[in-house]
Design an enzyme around this catalytic site. Structure first.
Site, short mmCIF file in Angstrom:
data_model
loop_
_atom_site.label_atom_id
_atom_site.label_comp_id
_atom_site.label_asym_id
_atom_site.label_seq_id
_atom_site.Cartn_x
_atom_site.Cartn_y
_atom_site.Cartn_z
N GLY B 35 -53.99 -21.46 -25.40
CA GLY B 35 -53.02 -20.48 -24.94
C GLY B 35 -52.53 -19.60 -26.08
N GLY B 37 -49.17 -17.07 -27.16
CA GLY B 37 -47.82 -16.66 -26.78
C GLY B 37 -47.27 -15.66 -27.77
CB VAL B 42 -51.62 -23.63 -28.37
CG1 VAL B 42 -51.85 -25.13 -28.43
CG2 VAL B 42 -50.15 -23.32 -28.51
CE LYS B 56 -46.64 -21.88 -30.60
NZ LYS B 56 -45.61 -21.98 -29.55
CG ASP B 148 -39.86 -19.36 -21.98
OD1 ASP B 148 -39.64 -18.94 -20.83
OD2 ASP B 148 -40.73 -18.87 -22.72
#
Lengths: 245, 311
Positions: B35, B37, B42, B56, B148
């Site tokens: 992913g 962001g 990550v 990450k 979040d």
């Protein structure tokens, strides 16, 4: 450690300045006064090359701040992200300075081993949360911004929700440019909340000029920093002298 | 400088790239992207002992350090600590000359919540939410909220089947301003409260998570934002059993995850009772039981109502 009061100017514009002083120069001078200049460049759809917005990055860089170029739909998130990032950046700078004075010239947060870095960042975070901030928003309301002004308004109201959730005190004021007689027009004098913003946003001026430099200069004046105006004047005089005028 | 136009190397690591930690000298081989962001990317990475970890990496020292701080605090919780476990913290001196901070953590394998519900049936929703509430409560107990909480930040693990949150980017100390949020899940955006970190902020986001599962294309805000949310909860058949609980979460009526979980559990118990096969039971008795259930339900609703009125 005391962070004192952070001072920021947030410029929201969609185009190149075309009147008055060079905004990059004004931003540099503002930075000298301990005020950060952040810039958000608003794109038009189909205006991807963004050449006209190159100035945006330059102004923020000279103003010691953060810049971002976005589509109007992303304004809300960008306005609060830029403001917070600029706060962290400034405070990180303050902390870095402290580190240098203790550990020597080559030290910075980045060069510390991760475990110590974490501790230092906790201090920065604490300061970001608790420091007082004074934020002057300068909104370009020239004709091309007409369709975007509603989104600017929403983004600013949202910004005050984010900022007022902090522990530290906030003060906001809003100016638009170009103004009628001067470079800027006051929309909102220093206040702690922006919820009344909806009713005070002005009718748009439809002029074609974008006096970004003069507007920034006036913004500084609203901070009550006359010192800078003198240095601007001196700069102008020396420039004239250079050219033998 | 915040700038989307110049993605750094940290966001574009190709499978097969080998990272060696600057401080601890451990090496990791990138397998795939998991992913990306705002703060970092990550990746799935393989350690030298073949173990798979989530790695990450970022170009933002400040943000990643603060995430690491949070993970370290979570690790101090006894028993099942909330969120993914942190393994290693280090820097990577990349070929482009920049030093990228990174950390490795537990690789939580599972499926996305909405696809899980599509495959296994929406009847799982209540149970999964109840599990997540337990994890939220642990986090709240030690003085933090998720912040979040959203579809992209939770995952359903396989054995045991459990809904967990996997991204600590928004985790904020209670009493401060929420560090990171997503508009659709943010009560400030929906004019249902402020952006101060308190347990009820997460509970609102949890209710929005349920709505996101039912309305994958989301919906637009109207003048009466809260009224819209309540109407959307009412309209969704899948959510009908949880209408009361979700409406209360949206209205900020739960101050703790435990109180919301208790209400949710009541609904879950009620569900199992109604769904019990009645074929083998004598007809008359079954009807009696139905009446009893309706009566009990009426009674509990009345108690709910009185309690709410009282508060």
């Amino acid at each position: 450690m005391q962070a004192g009061k952070l001072k920021q100017i947030l410029l929201i514009t969609d185009g190149c300045s075309n009147q008055g002083e060079d905004p990059t120069l004004v931003a540099s001078l503002i930075k000298e006064q301990g005020i950060t200049v952040n810039v958000i460049g608003v794109l038009d759809h189909g205006d991807e090359d963004s050449e006209s917005l190159q100035e945006v990055e330059e102004i923020a860089e000279s103003g010691g701040g953060v810049s971002q170029i976005v589509y109007p739909q992303r304004l809300t998130q960008t306005v609060q992200a830029v403001t917070k990032q600029a706060m962290t950046q400034t405070l990180q700078g303050v902390v870095n300075q402290e580190l240098r004075s203790i550990l020597g010239d080559t030290q910075s947060i980045e060069s510390l081993p991760p475990s110590q870095r974490g501790e230092v960042m906790e201090v920065v975070e604490e300061l970001t949360e608790t420091c007082d901030i004074q934020l002057l928003v300068l909104v370009d309301t020239s004709a091309s911004m007409q369709k975007k002004i509603e989104l600017v308004k929403e983004a600013l109201i949202d910004l005050s929700i984010s900022m007022n959730a902090r522990i530290g005190d906030n003060k906001f004021s809003i100016y638009s440019f170009p103004g009628k007689k001067k470079a800027t027009t006051q929309i909102l004098d220093w206040s702690t909340k922006l919820d009344k913003l909806a009713s005070v946003f002005p009718k748009l001026t439809s002029g074609g000029v974008t006096p970004t430099g003069p507007a920034l200069k006036e913004a500084l004046h609203h901070y009550g920093q006359a010192g800078l105006l003198r240095s601007l004047k001196r700069h102008a005089e020396s420039e004239q002298a250079d050219f033998g005028i | 400088m915040l700038n989307q136009s110049k993605p750094t190397l940290a966001f574009n690591l190709k499978p097969g790239t080998r990272l060696v930690g600057k401080w601890k000298r451990n090496s990791y081989v990138i397998q795939q992207v998991l992913g990306k962001g705002a703060i970092g990317a990550v990746y799935l990475a393989k350690q030298s002992d073949k173990k798979l970890v989530a790695l990450k990496i970022s170009d933002k020292v400040a943000s990643i350090s603060s995430e690491i701080n949070v993970l370290q605090k979570l690790a101090k919780v006894r028993g099942n600590s909330p969120g993914p476990s942190l393994y290693e913290v280090d820097d990577w001196l990349a070929p482009d000359g920049i030093c990228y901070p990174f950390y490795t953590m537990e690789y939580v394998q599972g499926s996305e919540l909405s696809s899980f519900l599509n495959n296994r049936g929406s009847a799982w929703l209540g149970l999964l939410l109840s599990q997540l509430l337990e994890e939220l409560d642990q986090l709240h107990q030690i003085g933090f909220i998720v912040g979040d909480l959203k579809l992209e930040n939770v995952i359903v693990t396989n054995s045991p089947i459990r809904l967990r949150f996997i991204d600590v980017g928004g985790v904020t100390q209670i009493g401060r301003s929420v560090k990171e949020y997503t508009e659709f899940y943010d009560r400030g955006y929906w004019q249902c409260g402020d952006r101060k970190a308190e347990p009820s902020y997460d509970l609102f986001a949890l209710a929005m998570l349920a709505l996101q599962c039912v309305y994958p294309n989301r919906f637009k805000k109207t003048e009466d934002a809260k009224g819209l949310l309540l109407a959307k909860i009412k309209q969704a058949k899948v959510l009908s059993a949880y209408e009361l609980v979700l409406s209360r979460a949206v209205s900020g009526r739960y101050q703790t995850a435990i109180s919301m979980r208790q209400d949710l559990k009541k609904v879950l118990i009620l569900q199992t009772k109604v769904e019990q096969p009645t074929a083998t039971v004598h007809k008359g008795r079954s009807q009696n039981r139905d009446w009893l259930e309706i009566f009990m339900f009426g009674l509990s609703s009345l108690i709910f109502y009185l309690l709410t009125a009282f508060y």
